[in-house]
Design a protein around this motif. Sequence first.
Motif, mmCIF file in Angstrom:
data_model
loop_
_atom_site.group_PDB
_atom_site.id
_atom_site.type_symbol
_atom_site.label_atom_id
_atom_site.label_comp_id
_atom_site.label_asym_id
_atom_site.label_seq_id
_atom_site.Cartn_x
_atom_site.Cartn_y
_atom_site.Cartn_z
ATOM 1 N N ARG A 1 0.801 -1.316 -0.018
ATOM 2 C CA ARG A 1 0.422 -0.457 0.472
ATOM 3 C C ARG A 1 0.819 1.408 -0.096
ATOM 4 O O ARG A 1 1.022 2.357 -0.488
ATOM 5 C CB ARG A 1 -0.473 0.276 0.782
ATOM 6 C CG ARG A 1 -1.962 -0.986 1.020
ATOM 7 C CD ARG A 1 -3.143 -0.875 0.263
ATOM 8 N NE ARG A 1 -4.275 -1.816 -0.174
ATOM 9 C CZ ARG A 1 -4.362 -2.403 -0.810
ATOM 10 N NH1 ARG A 1 -4.351 -1.728 -2.065
ATOM 11 N NH2 ARG A 1 -6.270 -2.869 -0.944
ATOM 12 N N PHE A 2 1.905 0.965 0.533
ATOM 13 C CA PHE A 2 3.356 2.216 0.720
ATOM 14 C C PHE A 2 3.523 2.356 -0.504
ATOM 15 O O PHE A 2 3.651 4.111 -0.925
ATOM 16 C CB PHE A 2 3.912 1.955 2.101
ATOM 17 C CG PHE A 2 3.249 2.497 3.165
ATOM 18 C CD1 PHE A 2 2.429 2.220 3.368
ATOM 19 C CD2 PHE A 2 4.493 1.737 3.819
ATOM 20 C CE1 PHE A 2 1.756 2.757 5.117
ATOM 21 C CE2 PHE A 2 3.986 2.366 5.313
ATOM 22 C CZ PHE A 2 2.805 2.463 6.334
ATOM 23 N N GLU B 1 9.986 6.554 -6.349
ATOM 24 C CA GLU B 1 9.744 7.927 -6.220
ATOM 25 C C GLU B 1 8.542 7.330 -5.001
ATOM 26 O O GLU B 1 8.206 8.092 -4.035
ATOM 27 C CB GLU B 1 8.948 8.272 -7.176
ATOM 28 C CG GLU B 1 7.310 7.007 -7.163
ATOM 29 C CD GLU B 1 7.940 6.129 -7.721
ATOM 30 O OE1 GLU B 1 6.598 5.570 -8.038
ATOM 31 O OE2 GLU B 1 8.763 5.359 -8.846
ATOM 32 N N ALA B 2 8.622 6.480 -4.057
ATOM 33 C CA ALA B 2 7.429 5.818 -2.869
ATOM 34 C C ALA B 2 8.073 6.173 -1.738
ATOM 35 O O ALA B 2 7.602 6.585 -0.696
ATOM 36 C CB ALA B 2 7.039 4.441 -2.509
ATOM 37 N N GLY B 3 9.993 5.659 -1.491
ATOM 38 C CA GLY B 3 10.254 6.863 -0.577
ATOM 39 C C GLY B 3 10.298 5.440 0.805
ATOM 40 O O GLY B 3 10.060 5.582 2.016
ATOM 41 N N LEU B 4 10.105 3.801 0.647
ATOM 42 C CA LEU B 4 10.063 2.673 1.151
ATOM 43 C C LEU B 4 11.578 2.775 2.089
ATOM 44 O O LEU B 4 11.650 2.638 3.113
ATOM 45 C CB LEU B 4 9.716 1.815 0.590
ATOM 46 C CG LEU B 4 8.605 1.476 0.036
ATOM 47 C CD1 LEU B 4 8.509 -0.086 -0.723
ATOM 48 C CD2 LEU B 4 7.493 1.626 1.002
ATOM 49 N N ARG C 1 6.215 8.060 5.179
ATOM 50 C CA ARG C 1 6.287 6.875 6.120
ATOM 51 C C ARG C 1 7.397 5.415 5.223
ATOM 52 O O ARG C 1 7.315 5.538 3.572
ATOM 53 C CB ARG C 1 5.494 6.175 5.487
ATOM 54 C CG ARG C 1 4.247 6.974 6.222
ATOM 55 C CD ARG C 1 2.152 6.134 6.233
ATOM 56 N NE ARG C 1 2.402 6.502 4.842
ATOM 57 C CZ ARG C 1 1.469 5.949 4.447
ATOM 58 N NH1 ARG C 1 0.079 5.494 5.409
ATOM 59 N NH2 ARG C 1 0.772 5.857 3.353
ATOM 60 N N THR C 2 7.715 5.586 5.390
ATOM 61 C CA THR C 2 9.672 4.216 5.203
ATOM 62 C C THR C 2 8.647 2.598 5.744
ATOM 63 O O THR C 2 7.830 1.673 6.124
ATOM 64 C CB THR C 2 10.541 4.223 5.161
ATOM 65 O OG1 THR C 2 10.428 4.192 7.391
ATOM 66 C CG2 THR C 2 10.815 5.688 5.358
ATOM 67 N N MET C 3 9.929 1.781 4.490
ATOM 68 C CA MET C 3 9.392 0.130 5.160
ATOM 69 C C MET C 3 9.469 0.244 6.838
ATOM 70 O O MET C 3 8.470 -0.979 7.191
ATOM 71 C CB MET C 3 10.752 0.020 4.757
ATOM 72 C CG MET C 3 10.839 -1.921 4.590
ATOM 73 S SD MET C 3 11.993 -2.814 3.624
ATOM 74 C CE MET C 3 12.311 -1.766 2.515
ATOM 75 N N MET D 1 -4.027 5.997 10.243
ATOM 76 C CA MET D 1 -3.608 5.922 8.964
ATOM 77 C C MET D 1 -4.754 5.222 8.254
ATOM 78 O O MET D 1 -5.093 3.769 8.402
ATOM 79 C CB MET D 1 -2.481 4.669 8.529
ATOM 80 C CG MET D 1 -1.060 4.876 8.996
ATOM 81 S SD MET D 1 -0.362 4.582 8.567
ATOM 82 C CE MET D 1 -0.012 3.022 9.053
ATOM 83 N N PRO D 2 -5.514 5.359 7.091
ATOM 84 C CA PRO D 2 -6.400 4.638 6.469
ATOM 85 C C PRO D 2 -5.840 4.040 6.232
ATOM 86 O O PRO D 2 -6.768 3.028 5.949
ATOM 87 C CB PRO D 2 -6.395 5.983 5.067
ATOM 88 C CG PRO D 2 -6.358 6.888 5.610
ATOM 89 C CD PRO D 2 -5.263 6.513 6.248
ATOM 90 N N GLU D 3 -4.884 2.923 5.253
ATOM 91 C CA GLU D 3 -4.813 2.021 5.656
ATOM 92 C C GLU D 3 -4.812 1.092 6.858
ATOM 93 O O GLU D 3 -5.511 0.132 6.346
ATOM 94 C CB GLU D 3 -2.852 2.057 4.657
ATOM 95 C CG GLU D 3 -3.145 2.557 3.738
ATOM 96 C CD GLU D 3 -2.670 3.683 3.954
ATOM 97 O OE1 GLU D 3 -2.082 4.725 2.504
ATOM 98 O OE2 GLU D 3 -2.768 3.998 4.661
ATOM 99 N N MET D 4 -4.476 1.429 8.018
ATOM 100 C CA MET D 4 -5.030 0.560 9.071
ATOM 101 C C MET D 4 -6.298 0.573 9.635
ATOM 102 O O MET D 4 -6.649 -0.542 9.864
ATOM 103 C CB MET D 4 -3.897 1.008 10.049
ATOM 104 C CG MET D 4 -1.874 0.904 10.397
ATOM 105 S SD MET D 4 -2.106 -0.826 10.425
ATOM 106 C CE MET D 4 -2.506 -0.982 11.873
ATOM 107 N N GLN D 5 -6.851 1.159 8.921
ATOM 108 C CA GLN D 5 -8.381 1.490 9.840
ATOM 109 C C GLN D 5 -8.916 0.302 8.647
ATOM 110 O O GLN D 5 -10.024 -0.250 8.973
ATOM 111 C CB GLN D 5 -8.802 2.548 9.166
ATOM 112 C CG GLN D 5 -8.522 4.197 10.453
ATOM 113 C CD GLN D 5 -8.689 3.529 12.126
ATOM 114 O OE1 GLN D 5 -9.856 3.615 12.067
ATOM 115 N NE2 GLN D 5 -8.342 3.262 12.966
#
Length: 223
Positions: free
Chosen positions: A25-26, A86-89, A163-165, A199-203
């Motif tokens: 998701r990130f 570009e997602a910056g994990l 947010r990262t890994m 976080m929307p993902e966690m919700q």
Amino acid sequence: MGAASMTLSSKNYSSWSLRGWLLARFAGLEFREEMLSTDNADVRAEILLLAPSMLVPCLHHGSGPAEVRVWDTLAIGEYLHELFPEAGLLPTSRAARAHCRAICGEMHSGFSALRSALPMNLKARFPGFKVWSRAQADIDRIVQIWTECFDAYGGPWLFGEHRTMADAMYAPVVTRLQTYDVRLSDRRLIEYCQRVLAMPEMQAWIADAKLEPEDIDELEAEF
């Protein structure tokens, strides 16, 4: 490379499934979820920390001879970082990347006492839970890691503005602290836990977890 799917086990109990799912998701990867039933003996063994290796989550990307199959959570994170830099994990600074990899590796291979004494269970709450000494030592080490990250990078996430890994790898710890009523004293860490849970993902993950019909009796005991 075509379509992607991720094999997951329980959303209520499987911390590794949550980590892999958050990483995807990130990264912004579009993927289909394939849920395995907890009636599967191999899945139950993995959730109960009895499996010799972790094969869930597993990312499938592409199809035919070009299909990529990645089942280790750290490997999933590194693969996604290569696909979506570009997602910056991982942080942009070499030193910060090394630090991020180090604490992700520590979560990947360590904290066995915390895992066994405070298993992930999003449906449950254990107010006043007594944390035994070895598990407390793991919690203390995680608090130290988080504190060092906030001191070095200033928040609001472990490695600064993005947010990262690392945030994906430590997200299940945040749920454990909530489930077992573990209190933190540092306001920055309290707010970090709130931020992760919001976080929307966690919700979305937690909402799905609460709808799961399966129960694993071994993880439903009154500790």
